[in-house]
Design a protein around this motif. Sequence first.
Motif, PDB file in Angstrom:
ATOM      1  N   PRO A  89      58.707  42.865  45.828  1.00 22.60           N
ATOM      2  CA  PRO A  89      59.590  41.709  46.032  1.00 22.60           C
ATOM      3  C   PRO A  89      58.875  40.409  45.668  1.00 22.60           C
ATOM      4  CG  PRO A  89      58.787  42.518  48.145  1.00 22.60           C
ATOM      5  CD  PRO A  89      58.310  43.485  47.091  1.00 22.60           C
ATOM      6  N   LEU A  90      59.647  39.492  45.128  1.00 20.68           N
ATOM      7  CA  LEU A  90      59.098  38.176  44.800  1.00 20.68           C
ATOM      8  C   LEU A  90      58.946  37.364  46.079  1.00 20.68           C
ATOM      9  CD1 LEU A  90      61.241  37.338  41.643  1.00 20.68           C
ATOM     10  CD2 LEU A  90      58.880  38.153  41.712  1.00 20.68           C
ATOM     11  N   LEU A  91      57.955  36.500  46.122  1.00 21.54           N
ATOM     12  CA  LEU A  91      57.724  35.667  47.297  1.00 21.54           C
ATOM     13  C   LEU A  91      58.695  34.477  47.313  1.00 21.54           C
ATOM     14  CD1 LEU A  91      53.813  35.452  47.289  1.00 21.54           C
ATOM     15  CD2 LEU A  91      55.257  36.898  48.708  1.00 21.54           C
ATOM     16  N   ASP A  92      59.136  34.116  48.519  1.00 18.68           N
ATOM     17  CA  ASP A  92      59.865  32.859  48.663  1.00 18.68           C
ATOM     18  C   ASP A  92      58.813  31.773  48.880  1.00 18.68           C
ATOM     19  OD1 ASP A  92      59.002  33.234  51.267  1.00 18.68           O
ATOM     20  OD2 ASP A  92      61.000  33.485  52.106  1.00 18.68           O
ATOM     21  N   GLN A 100      46.677  31.430  59.879  1.00 17.59           N
ATOM     22  CA  GLN A 100      46.536  32.126  61.151  1.00 17.59           C
ATOM     23  C   GLN A 100      47.931  32.452  61.663  1.00 17.59           C
ATOM     24  OE1 GLN A 100      44.373  29.552  63.739  1.00 17.59           O
ATOM     25  NE2 GLN A 100      42.507  29.660  62.538  1.00 17.59           N
ATOM     26  N   GLU A 101      48.129  33.666  62.115  1.00 21.51           N
ATOM     27  CA  GLU A 101      49.401  34.050  62.725  1.00 21.51           C
ATOM     28  C   GLU A 101      49.599  33.250  63.991  1.00 21.51           C
ATOM     29  OE1 GLU A 101      51.914  36.191  62.043  1.00 21.51           O
ATOM     30  OE2 GLU A 101      51.046  36.828  60.129  1.00 21.51           O
ATOM     31  N   GLU A 138      53.292  29.854  50.372  1.00 22.94           N
ATOM     32  CA  GLU A 138      52.419  29.012  51.207  1.00 22.94           C
ATOM     33  C   GLU A 138      51.511  29.877  52.086  1.00 22.94           C
ATOM     34  OE1 GLU A 138      51.885  25.736  51.080  1.00 22.94           O
ATOM     35  OE2 GLU A 138      53.272  25.683  49.398  1.00 22.94           O
ATOM     36  N   ARG A 139      52.049  30.960  52.647  1.00 24.88           N
ATOM     37  CA  ARG A 139      51.254  31.849  53.493  1.00 24.88           C
ATOM     38  C   ARG A 139      50.138  32.496  52.678  1.00 24.88           C
ATOM     39  NH1 ARG A 139      54.920  35.410  55.136  1.00 24.88           N
ATOM     40  NH2 ARG A 139      55.545  34.135  56.884  1.00 24.88           N
ATOM     41  N   GLU A 140      50.490  33.016  51.491  1.00 23.23           N
ATOM     42  CA  GLU A 140      49.480  33.668  50.661  1.00 23.23           C
ATOM     43  C   GLU A 140      48.408  32.671  50.220  1.00 23.23           C
ATOM     44  OE1 GLU A 140      49.183  35.960  46.417  1.00 23.23           O
ATOM     45  OE2 GLU A 140      50.783  36.578  47.804  1.00 23.23           O
ATOM     46  N   LYS A 141      48.828  31.469  49.879  1.00 26.08           N
ATOM     47  CA  LYS A 141      47.872  30.437  49.476  1.00 26.08           C
ATOM     48  C   LYS A 141      46.908  30.130  50.625  1.00 26.08           C
ATOM     49  CE  LYS A 141      49.270  26.177  49.084  1.00 26.08           C
ATOM     50  NZ  LYS A 141      49.924  24.940  48.617  1.00 26.08           N
TER      51      LYS A 141
END
Length: 89
Positions: free
Chosen positions: A66-69, A85-86, A74-77
């Motif tokens: 799936p493509l990222l929204d 951090q979760e 932002e989370r992956e970056k």
Amino acid sequence: MNTEQLLLEKWRLLPPERQQEVIDFVEFLELKKATTSRQAAEPKSKSTLGERLQQIREEIVASGEPLLDWEGVEREKAERRGGYQEDVE
């Protein structure tokens, strides 16, 4: 009476300032047509980077991943930069 004759007849009944408005409008239409024609004639060129990014996207879609929204991007970056951090409650 054809369209051209009808237009000319109506134009002659207008006061000079209104006649000028009609001329201005016709010139606007000509400019708009020329701009549209020029844009249609110009090929949409992609940069090498743009072509490569499109190829990468097609590969990801074909893989079923799936493509990222935007949130995912932002989370992956942040994860890659060590700053994600979760939320812990």
